[in-house]
Design a protein around this motif. Structure first.
Motif, PDB file in Angstrom:
ATOM      1  N   LEU A  25       0.820  -1.206   0.000  1.00 45.08           N
ATOM      2  CA  LEU A  25       0.000   0.000   0.000  1.00 45.08           C
ATOM      3  C   LEU A  25       0.857   1.261   0.000  1.00 45.08           C
ATOM      4  O   LEU A  25       0.616   2.193  -0.774  1.00 45.08           O
ATOM      5  CB  LEU A  25      -0.946  -0.003   1.208  1.00 45.08           C
ATOM      6  N   ILE A  72       2.364   1.872  -3.441  1.00 38.78           N
ATOM      7  CA  ILE A  72       1.391   2.413  -4.392  1.00 38.78           C
ATOM      8  C   ILE A  72       1.130   3.889  -4.112  1.00 38.78           C
ATOM      9  O   ILE A  72       1.068   4.703  -5.035  1.00 38.78           O
ATOM     10  CB  ILE A  72       0.096   1.582  -4.360  1.00 38.78           C
ATOM     11  N   VAL A  73       1.009   4.244  -2.843  1.00 40.80           N
ATOM     12  CA  VAL A  73       0.805   5.649  -2.480  1.00 40.80           C
ATOM     13  C   VAL A  73       2.000   6.475  -2.945  1.00 40.80           C
ATOM     14  O   VAL A  73       1.840   7.525  -3.563  1.00 40.80           O
ATOM     15  CB  VAL A  73       0.583   5.808  -0.961  1.00 40.80           C
ATOM     16  N   ASN A 116       2.138   7.136  -6.634  1.00 42.11           N
ATOM     17  CA  ASN A 116       1.028   7.885  -7.210  1.00 42.11           C
ATOM     18  C   ASN A 116       0.777   9.242  -6.565  1.00 42.11           C
ATOM     19  O   ASN A 116      -0.309   9.800  -6.716  1.00 42.11           O
ATOM     20  CB  ASN A 116      -0.248   7.031  -7.146  1.00 42.11           C
ATOM     21  N   THR A 117       1.753   9.754  -5.863  1.00 45.52           N
ATOM     22  CA  THR A 117       1.605  11.089  -5.277  1.00 45.52           C
ATOM     23  C   THR A 117       2.933  11.822  -5.346  1.00 45.52           C
ATOM     24  O   THR A 117       3.986  11.204  -5.439  1.00 45.52           O
ATOM     25  CB  THR A 117       1.101  11.008  -3.819  1.00 45.52           C
ATOM     26  N   ASP A 163      -5.470  10.705   1.143  1.00 47.98           N
ATOM     27  CA  ASP A 163      -4.621  10.084   0.113  1.00 47.98           C
ATOM     28  C   ASP A 163      -4.696   8.569   0.206  1.00 47.98           C
ATOM     29  O   ASP A 163      -4.764   7.871  -0.812  1.00 47.98           O
ATOM     30  CB  ASP A 163      -3.161  10.526   0.279  1.00 47.98           C
ATOM     31  N   TYR A 181      -8.085   7.374  -1.054  1.00 45.50           N
ATOM     32  CA  TYR A 181      -8.118   7.435  -2.515  1.00 45.50           C
ATOM     33  C   TYR A 181      -7.345   6.255  -3.114  1.00 45.50           C
ATOM     34  O   TYR A 181      -7.806   5.594  -4.038  1.00 45.50           O
ATOM     35  CB  TYR A 181      -7.547   8.756  -3.019  1.00 45.50           C
ATOM     36  N   MET A 182      -6.172   5.983  -2.584  1.00 48.11           N
ATOM     37  CA  MET A 182      -5.352   4.888  -3.106  1.00 48.11           C
ATOM     38  C   MET A 182      -5.999   3.532  -2.813  1.00 48.11           C
ATOM     39  O   MET A 182      -5.890   2.606  -3.609  1.00 48.11           O
ATOM     40  CB  MET A 182      -3.951   4.925  -2.502  1.00 48.11           C
ATOM     41  N   ARG A 183      -6.663   3.444  -1.681  1.00 49.05           N
ATOM     42  CA  ARG A 183      -7.365   2.199  -1.348  1.00 49.05           C
ATOM     43  C   ARG A 183      -8.409   1.908  -2.419  1.00 49.05           C
ATOM     44  O   ARG A 183      -8.515   0.789  -2.914  1.00 49.05           O
ATOM     45  CB  ARG A 183      -8.023   2.341   0.014  1.00 49.05           C
ATOM     46  N   MET A 187      -8.368   3.027  -5.423  1.00 50.52           N
ATOM     47  CA  MET A 187      -7.614   2.755  -6.638  1.00 50.52           C
ATOM     48  C   MET A 187      -7.134   1.302  -6.677  1.00 50.52           C
ATOM     49  O   MET A 187      -7.252   0.622  -7.698  1.00 50.52           O
ATOM     50  CB  MET A 187      -6.424   3.713  -6.698  1.00 50.52           C
ATOM     51  N   ILE A 188      -6.623   0.821  -5.560  1.00 60.67           N
ATOM     52  CA  ILE A 188      -6.133  -0.562  -5.483  1.00 60.67           C
ATOM     53  C   ILE A 188      -7.267  -1.543  -5.735  1.00 60.67           C
ATOM     54  O   ILE A 188      -7.119  -2.511  -6.474  1.00 60.67           O
ATOM     55  CB  ILE A 188      -5.498  -0.831  -4.102  1.00 60.67           C
TER      56      ILE A 188
END
Length: 108
Positions: free
Chosen positions: A63, A66-67, A70-71, A80, A83-85, A87-88
């Protein structure tokens, strides 16, 4: 004979089962690698990561990766992570998706 008791790979490696980390251990696993890149996580973001991953080191690492990818922010906040959760969970090609979905189903 020794080989009757354990397989070759069992004799070659020492297996150690790793379970969930505590909140403090998770915090350290999240913050320490990020320091190298001058990135900080808010307390709320860390709590959200631990909530989502249940403190499992593999999921924390995935996780956070990925964060990070993507930031471009220096401070990662809980929004954030949320949002990424999302997205995953929508990335069906990622094996982590099914694992996180399974965790969410267990929670329900």
């Amino acid at each position: 004979m020794l080989s009757d008791e354990k397989s070759y790979s069992e004799r070659l490696f020492a297996y150690k089962q790793i379970g969930s980390l505590t909140l403090e251990q998770s915090r350290k696993a999240i913050e320490e690698p990020a320091k190298k890149f001058n990135i900080d996580y808010s307390d709320e973001a860390i709590e959200k990561i631990v909530e989502i991953t249940k403190g499992y080191p593999y999921f924390i690492q995935q996780l956070c990766q990925i964060v990070y990818q993507n930031t471009d922010k220096d401070l990662i906040e809980d929004s954030d992570i949320e949002y990424m959760r999302h997205m995953i969970l929508t990335m069906y090609s990622n094996p982590l998706t099914n694992q996180l979905k399974a965790i969410e189903e267990i929670q329900s």
